[in-house]
Design a protein around this motif. Sequence first.
Motif, PDB file in Angstrom:
ATOM      1  N   PHE A   7       0.807  -1.214   0.000  1.00  0.00           N
ATOM      2  CA  PHE A   7       0.000   0.000   0.000  1.00  0.00           C
ATOM      3  C   PHE A   7       0.843   1.268   0.000  1.00  0.00           C
ATOM      4  N   ARG A   8       2.154   1.132  -0.110  1.00  0.00           N
ATOM      5  CA  ARG A   8       3.010   2.309  -0.096  1.00  0.00           C
ATOM      6  C   ARG A   8       3.442   2.657  -1.513  1.00  0.00           C
ATOM      7  N   PRO A   9       3.396   3.932  -1.879  1.00  0.00           N
ATOM      8  CA  PRO A   9       3.851   4.319  -3.219  1.00  0.00           C
ATOM      9  C   PRO A   9       5.366   4.261  -3.297  1.00  0.00           C
ATOM     10  N   ARG A  10       5.880   4.028  -4.488  1.00  0.00           N
ATOM     11  CA  ARG A  10       7.321   4.124  -4.686  1.00  0.00           C
ATOM     12  C   ARG A  10       7.715   5.595  -4.641  1.00  0.00           C
ATOM     13  N   ARG A  11       8.898   5.860  -4.096  1.00  0.00           N
ATOM     14  CA  ARG A  11       9.342   7.250  -3.997  1.00  0.00           C
ATOM     15  C   ARG A  11       9.394   7.907  -5.368  1.00  0.00           C
ATOM     16  N   ASP A  12       9.819   7.130  -6.388  1.00  0.00           N
ATOM     17  CA  ASP A  12       9.956   7.729  -7.714  1.00  0.00           C
ATOM     18  C   ASP A  12       8.619   7.914  -8.418  1.00  0.00           C
ATOM     19  N   SER A  13       7.523   7.445  -7.800  1.00  0.00           N
ATOM     20  CA  SER A  13       6.212   7.599  -8.423  1.00  0.00           C
ATOM     21  C   SER A  13       5.399   8.736  -7.810  1.00  0.00           C
ATOM     22  N   LEU A  14       5.890   9.344  -6.730  1.00  0.00           N
ATOM     23  CA  LEU A  14       5.114  10.381  -6.055  1.00  0.00           C
ATOM     24  C   LEU A  14       4.827  11.565  -6.971  1.00  0.00           C
ATOM     25  N   ASN A  15       5.790  11.928  -7.789  1.00  0.00           N
ATOM     26  CA  ASN A  15       5.603  13.082  -8.669  1.00  0.00           C
ATOM     27  C   ASN A  15       4.609  12.805  -9.787  1.00  0.00           C
ATOM     28  N   ASP A  16       4.269  11.528  -9.987  1.00  0.00           N
ATOM     29  CA  ASP A  16       3.311  11.180 -11.035  1.00  0.00           C
ATOM     30  C   ASP A  16       1.869  11.206 -10.542  1.00  0.00           C
ATOM     31  N   LEU A  17       1.680  11.370  -9.239  1.00  0.00           N
ATOM     32  CA  LEU A  17       0.333  11.358  -8.685  1.00  0.00           C
ATOM     33  C   LEU A  17      -0.391  12.667  -8.988  1.00  0.00           C
ATOM     34  N   GLY A  18      -1.693  12.571  -9.206  1.00  0.00           N
ATOM     35  CA  GLY A  18      -2.507  13.763  -9.377  1.00  0.00           C
ATOM     36  C   GLY A  18      -2.756  14.447  -8.045  1.00  0.00           C
ATOM     37  N   ARG A  19      -3.377  15.623  -8.089  1.00  0.00           N
ATOM     38  CA  ARG A  19      -3.578  16.414  -6.878  1.00  0.00           C
ATOM     39  C   ARG A  19      -4.387  15.655  -5.824  1.00  0.00           C
ATOM     40  N   THR A  20      -5.465  14.982  -6.248  1.00  0.00           N
ATOM     41  CA  THR A  20      -6.319  14.282  -5.286  1.00  0.00           C
ATOM     42  C   THR A  20      -5.581  13.124  -4.635  1.00  0.00           C
ATOM     43  N   ASP A  21      -4.877  12.321  -5.441  1.00  0.00           N
ATOM     44  CA  ASP A  21      -4.121  11.199  -4.883  1.00  0.00           C
ATOM     45  C   ASP A  21      -3.000  11.691  -3.973  1.00  0.00           C
ATOM     46  N   LYS A  22      -2.363  12.785  -4.363  1.00  0.00           N
ATOM     47  CA  LYS A  22      -1.281  13.341  -3.543  1.00  0.00           C
ATOM     48  C   LYS A  22      -1.829  13.805  -2.192  1.00  0.00           C
ATOM     49  N   GLU A  23      -3.000  14.407  -2.212  1.00  0.00           N
ATOM     50  CA  GLU A  23      -3.605  14.858  -0.959  1.00  0.00           C
ATOM     51  C   GLU A  23      -3.947  13.670  -0.066  1.00  0.00           C
ATOM     52  N   HIS A  24      -4.405  12.567  -0.653  1.00  0.00           N
ATOM     53  CA  HIS A  24      -4.688  11.373   0.143  1.00  0.00           C
ATOM     54  C   HIS A  24      -3.424  10.876   0.843  1.00  0.00           C
ATOM     55  N   ILE A  25      -2.307  10.882   0.123  1.00  0.00           N
ATOM     56  CA  ILE A  25      -1.031  10.459   0.703  1.00  0.00           C
ATOM     57  C   ILE A  25      -0.632  11.394   1.841  1.00  0.00           C
ATOM     58  N   GLN A  26      -0.775  12.686   1.628  1.00  0.00           N
ATOM     59  CA  GLN A  26      -0.403  13.672   2.646  1.00  0.00           C
ATOM     60  C   GLN A  26      -1.250  13.515   3.906  1.00  0.00           C
ATOM     61  N   ARG A  27      -2.538  13.313   3.716  1.00  0.00           N
ATOM     62  CA  ARG A  27      -3.416  13.138   4.878  1.00  0.00           C
ATOM     63  C   ARG A  27      -3.115  11.825   5.601  1.00  0.00           C
ATOM     64  N   LEU A  28      -2.702  10.804   4.856  1.00  0.00           N
ATOM     65  CA  LEU A  28      -2.307   9.547   5.486  1.00  0.00           C
ATOM     66  C   LEU A  28      -1.088   9.754   6.372  1.00  0.00           C
ATOM     67  N   VAL A  29      -0.090  10.475   5.871  1.00  0.00           N
ATOM     68  CA  VAL A  29       1.121  10.748   6.653  1.00  0.00           C
ATOM     69  C   VAL A  29       0.766  11.487   7.944  1.00  0.00           C
ATOM     70  N   LEU A  30      -0.078  12.499   7.836  1.00  0.00           N
ATOM     71  CA  LEU A  30      -0.473  13.265   9.020  1.00  0.00           C
ATOM     72  C   LEU A  30      -1.308  12.421   9.980  1.00  0.00           C
ATOM     73  N   GLY A  31      -2.191  11.587   9.431  1.00  0.00           N
ATOM     74  CA  GLY A  31      -3.011  10.730  10.283  1.00  0.00           C
ATOM     75  C   GLY A  31      -2.169   9.729  11.056  1.00  0.00           C
TER      76      GLY A  31
END
Length: 246
Positions: A7-31
């Motif tokens: 369930f973890r994204p590859r580091r080299d794939s983070l820049n390929d995520l769209g805004r909504t997916d990126k926000e989900h990742i950010q909220r997961l980190v904070l949660g």
Amino acid sequence: MKPVPAFRPRRDSLNDLGRTDKEHIQRLVLGLAKYETHFHPRGDYSYGQDLLSFESMELFLAVPTTDKFPVESLRGSNTKATLDIKAVLGDVLLVSASWLLGSSETRFDLYDCCIVAVQVNSQPFVIPAARTLTSTIGASAAQDMEMGEDGMIFEKGSGNEGPDTTKWVYWIPCSDGTWLEAQSENSEVIGLRHVEFFTDDGLTDHLQLKQKDWRISRRRAEEVGEVVKKSYDYSRWLDQIWSRPA
């Protein structure tokens, strides 16, 4: 916290995520970071002023990170120097980012890592730093300690006697090679703080003098420097997680 690689994204794939997916990742980190505070040996009360708000993270990380504080901005005053601390990213957030991006480092590897936002003459600075939670009641109340050749050693993960018996001590590397030390009042560090400056040798002497009363594991300036280097490395990871999609 067990890693779940599927369930973890590859580091080299983070820049390929769209805004909504990126926000989900950010909220997961904070949660995950917020969850971690409830089980942390330091107690969740120690993290009340750590920045864990989604709305505030973009403002924090919009300021480019600098590896040294421009100490000349505080020097030359006849009064005791003060520093306006605006925000702190602490170890719980860095551990959460570490897990997400597949690092093998654990809570205890990043225990004293942090990133601080300060303001001097309306100019903001974001600087990787080190901090430790110290005792305000001295070594006599210590619960977890070992005796070694060098005397009393306090291990990471030792408990404390509650929010009225602790304070944070921060060390920020400066542009002239010195260290800036700022202390909280109990767990509150945001706002104007009196600061002191130490050379490497001076900080080592200071730590060894305070180690027993503060009940801390750090004893030398080079150990603080190693923590700051890790803080800097993980600030790059946070930049990657919070970078805007193209």
